[in-house]
Write an enzyme that holds these catalytic residues in place. Structure first.
Site, PDB file in Angstrom:
ATOM      1  CE  LYS A 126       8.489 -15.763   0.395  1.00  0.00           C
ATOM      2  NZ  LYS A 126       8.329 -14.441  -0.238  1.00  0.00           N
ATOM      3  CG  ASP A 134     -21.471   6.009  -6.543  1.00  0.00           C
ATOM      4  OD1 ASP A 134     -21.229   5.819  -5.329  1.00  0.00           O
ATOM      5  OD2 ASP A 134     -21.112   5.229  -7.445  1.00  0.00           O
ATOM      6  CB  CYS A 146      16.345 -11.051 -37.629  1.00  0.00           C
ATOM      7  SG  CYS A 146      14.946 -12.038 -37.089  1.00  0.00           S
ATOM      8  NE  ARG A 190      12.580  -2.958   2.221  1.00  0.00           N
ATOM      9  CZ  ARG A 190      13.558  -3.672   1.692  1.00  0.00           C
ATOM     10  NH1 ARG A 190      13.596  -3.830   0.377  1.00  0.00           N
ATOM     11  NH2 ARG A 190      14.475  -4.228   2.427  1.00  0.00           N
ATOM     12  CB  SER A 244      13.665  -7.287   3.739  1.00  0.00           C
ATOM     13  OG  SER A 244      14.790  -8.055   4.015  1.00  0.00           O
ATOM     14  CD  GLU A 303       3.838  -4.962   0.709  1.00  0.00           C
ATOM     15  OE1 GLU A 303       4.490  -4.372   1.599  1.00  0.00           O
ATOM     16  OE2 GLU A 303       4.352  -5.741  -0.105  1.00  0.00           O
ATOM     17  CD  GLU A 355       0.733  -7.338  10.720  1.00  0.00           C
ATOM     18  OE1 GLU A 355       1.249  -7.007   9.634  1.00  0.00           O
ATOM     19  OE2 GLU A 355       0.950  -6.757  11.780  1.00  0.00           O
ATOM     20  CE1 TYR A 375     -17.135  10.964  -1.608  1.00  0.00           C
ATOM     21  CE2 TYR A 375     -16.911  11.159  -3.989  1.00  0.00           C
ATOM     22  CZ  TYR A 375     -16.337  11.107  -2.735  1.00  0.00           C
ATOM     23  OH  TYR A 375     -14.974  11.213  -2.597  1.00  0.00           O
ATOM     24  CG  ASP A 376     -20.525  12.050  -8.268  1.00  0.00           C
ATOM     25  OD1 ASP A 376     -19.557  11.641  -7.605  1.00  0.00           O
ATOM     26  OD2 ASP A 376     -20.958  11.481  -9.294  1.00  0.00           O
ATOM     27  CE  LYS A 424       4.674  -7.310  10.957  1.00  0.00           C
ATOM     28  NZ  LYS A 424       3.959  -6.139  10.443  1.00  0.00           N
ATOM     29  CB  CYS A 472      15.445 -13.824 -40.660  1.00  0.00           C
ATOM     30  SG  CYS A 472      16.813 -14.155 -39.538  1.00  0.00           S
TER      31      CYS A 472
END
Ligand code: IVH
Length: 718
Positions: free
Chosen positions: A349, A60, A466, A164, A109, A202, A141, A63-64, A325, A446
């Site tokens: 699902k 790191d 209330c 979307r 969808s 996603e 997938e 990288y910095d 798919k 109340c």
């Protein structure tokens, strides 16, 4: 870079394959422009290794050093800063609203299946459509439980990132998506295929990021997110990219669409397989999910789905199923789509995840409109990515139907959606002497007698004063998406209410340092901060004030529409139900609720006090005419079709429908696909069929191409 968190897996500190900072400085000094390019390439490569491959090769610290050197060079040569520089991920300016963008190709969808036979039916439909001789394969997938986004790259650089939305048009959230470090701001241009491309995928929040975020929010007394998907959606809609950058959002991309020079879809026959397109995406530096597999038979597909249903909890993020798919892209074209979903893909699902726990109490919660909701208090149990200790029970009927009793052992489920549900009682474990639940007759706070309104199942506390209702109203009013008053968390609200300093939301603006300072645990600094937050909130836009008032049924979007059209609180208060339903997207229920809200004396008093305190009660008055106003409203041009709902049908003489839709959207209009009473214009070309008839029958104004052109060109002249 202190915000680099260790990657989930595979972190290695191998011998650096990419040179360390400093080592690349050559004997011959490079020009600043050259050095800047070298640094950017190195940082991009390290970002890819770190955020996409989870295989960092430098520390790191090193990288910095690279980033610091780049920043220094860029501040010495600001003319060399380009938007795709790694230093430019996080924009400094907050967004006031997200412009709406039309998806050139709708984001559909997919249909769902819930058992093996439904998956086999899907396969049978494909075979029937293609004919028995045709061979085809499937790519399967993980179905990532996040938020779908589209990323557009023009000439290799990220140009647009959008949600979307309704599938036809979404929100332009480019600035927020740019902060996701695994999204390349520039892609390798080695391939001749790269004209413009659109990739879709996603965005999600891994479990650890979700837990950290909620822990942070709990500490700040902010409401917790119910699950990683909500947290993702909320994060992507934040107005400050800086805040988004702090959320460890991730993304998996799963589709790419290539465009030719004219913006038409370029088929890419040599890259016809979806599975190979995933590899292509990975090769371009995009994060893709490595679990995708290709199969020749539906039985293998089904077995793979089962396998993942078993193993889903081993993942560090949520999935809610699998996506199946057809692999050949050419076949996608042949199979086509229905209105909502393609015929070549289906989701399998998973059954909701269940857990067993104990119902320790049934508590009653009083909301801001007085509705009293029973809430199950549960022994904390971990389920699908988060710890559950509470679940809504909706209403008394639900409790009676399930015969839930305090002390019961219950099953809770987290379905495709959000909120955990108590699904059933394990009667075999019920203890002797358990008592049937009975809804109290009076408000738990109340003690006002609870009433059932009309035929609603819900009961309400009718006492607008209330304390529980007041507290809920204040929490709503001060929330981020309403008046956004920093420091006004639930504990502070409760304390201020409890000490009688305020009675309703208007009281917030009459608090002073002396009285605040007298509260326990409220130091001088906190009081100052709170007062500063309160003062700043006086200038919030009209729509946020309207939303903040908590009028039943008036959500953020409705508030925005009403504010835009009626332009002031006075205008809104004076509006009749008919005038309100004339506002796009506003139906009779909302209209009635607004009218009745402003008939109430107490509410009028609150408005009066807010006005006297100096809150903004109008849309910003337009300065310098329509253009400035349009700019103030977030558009680039004067919005001559602002909020007009337009449908396009038939063949136009000079434009494609898509082109016309783009122009209408750019002028502030909303293009929808079906004609209704709410449609303002139907743009009709040749061979306009049923839509034209319907528009005529509803009295919708019909324009030809020339006439809509005239409206649009009003854009330049007004
Ligand atoms: S493909 C036209 N693949 O599920 C097909 N979607 O219900 C487009 N999703 O809106 C979707 N993981 O938000 C596809 N591997 C995946 C996915 C996935 C999650 C989501 C996506 C989509 C929704 C469809």
């Amino acid at each position: 870079m202190t915000n680099r968190k260790p990657p989930a897996q595979g972190a290695s500190r191998d011998e650096p394959k990419v040179a360390r900072a400093g080592q690349l400085k050559p004997a011959d000094p490079m020009s600043p422009a050259e050095r800047i390019e070298v640094l950017r390439e190195q940082i991009r490569s390290h970002d890819h290794r770190y955020f996409v491959l989870a295989e960092p090769v430098i520390s790191d610290y090193d990288y910095d050093m690279l980033v610091n050197e780049l920043r220094d060079l860029e501040s010495a040569h600001p003319d060399l800063i380009t938007p795709d520089s790694p230093t430019q991920r996080v924009g400094g300016t907050p967004t006031s609203s997200f412009p709406v963008v039309r998806h050139p190709v709708p984001m559909l969808s997919i249909g769902n299946t819930y058992n093996d036979d439904e998956i086999r039916d899907f396969d049978r439909r494909i075979r029937d459509l293609l004919g028995p001789e045709r061979a085809y394969a499937y790519t399967v997938e993980l179905k990532i439980d996040g938020v779908a986004v589209s990323l557009r790259y023009e000439d290799g650089a990220l140009a647009l990132g959008a949600t979307r939305g309704d599938g036809e048009q979404g929100d332009d959230i480019t600035a927020n998506l740019r902060t996701i470090r695994s999204i390349p701001l520039r892609i390798a241009e080695e391939s001749p295929r790269l004209n413009n491309i659109e990739v879709r995928g996603e965005v999600y929040l891994p479990h650890d990021g979700f837990r950290d975020l909620n822990a942070l929010r709990a500490g700040r007394e902010e409401p917790l997110f119910a699950n990683p998907r909500n947290a993702t959606a909320g994060s992507l809609k934040l107005r400050h990219p800086r805040v988004v950058a702090e959320r460890p959002l991730r993304v998996f991309l799963y589709t790419v669409r290539f465009e030719d020079e004219n913006g038409a879809i370029a088929e890419q026959p040599e890259l016809d397989s979806h599975f190979e397109r995933l590899s292509w995406l990975a090769g371009q530096g995009f994060p893709t999910n490595v679990e995708a597999r290709r199969f020749d038979t539906i039985e293998e597909v089904i077995a793979f789905c089962h396998d993942w249903e078993e193993r889903r909890t081993s993942l560090s993020y949520d999935i809610d199923g699998m996506v199946i798919k057809v692999d050949s892209i050419a076949l996608h074209g042949e199979l086509g789509a229905t209105l909502k979903s393609p015929r070549w893909a289906i989701a399998s699902k998973f059954a909701a995840q269940r857990a067993m726990t104990r119902l320790t109490d049934i508590r009653l919660q009083v909301g801001r409109t007085g509705v009293v909701t029973p809430v199950a208090e549960l022994e904390p149990v971990f389920l699908a990515g988060s710890t559950i200790s509470r679940a809504t029970l909706h209403n008394e009927e639900e409790i009676t139907r399930k015969d839930l009793r305090v002390g019961d052992t219950v099953f809770i489920e987290k379905g495709g959606d959000v909120i955990p549900k108590v699904v059933e009682v394990d009667m075999s474990k019920r203890e002797d002497g358990s008592v049937k639940f009975e809804m109290p007759k009076v408000c738990p706070v109340c003690e006002t007698t609870l009433v059932r309104v009309g035929d609603e199942v819900a009961v309400r506390c009718g006492n607008a004063a209330c304390p529980a209702q007041t507290q809920a109203r204040i929490t709503h009013f001060t929330a981020r998406n309403a008046m956004d008053i920093e420091g006004f968390g639930p504990a502070v609200t409760e304390q201020i209410l409890g000490s009688g300093l305020i009675e309703d939301v208007s009281g917030i603006y009459y608090l002073d340092k002396e009285r605040l300072g007298a509260l326990e645990r409220m130091g001088e600094k906190s009081a100052d901060n709170l007062l500063r937050g309160i003062k700043a909130s006086k200038d919030r836009p009209l729509d946020r004030l309207l939303f903040g008032l908590g009028i039943p049924h008036v959500g953020e979007r409705a508030a925005r529409q009403i504010a835009r059209h009626l332009r002031s609180i006075d205008g809104i208060m004076a509006a009749t139900e008919e005038e309100l339903v004339a506002v796009p997207e506003i139906g009779p229920k909302i209209a009635e609720s607004i009218v009745s809200f402003f008939q109430n004396e107490r509410n009028l008093e609150i408005i009066q006090k807010l006005r006297a305190a100096g809150l903004r009660m109008e849309l910003e008055p337009p300065e310098g005419g329509a253009d400035a106003q349009a700019l103030a409203e977030g558009g680039e041009h004067a919005q001559v079709l602002a909020d007009k709902i337009v449908v396009i049908t038939g063949t136009l003489p000079n434009h494609t429908r898509d082109e016309m839709a783009d122009r209408i959207t750019a002028a502030g209009g909303r293009v929808t696909s079906s004609v209704s009473k709410k449609t303002d214009y139907l743009v009709a070309g040749e061979n306009a069929g049923s839509k034209l008839k319907k528009a005529q029958s509803l009295g919708v104004e019909i324009l030809n191409e020339e006439e809509i052109e005239a409206q649009l060109s009003g854009q330049q002249t007004t």
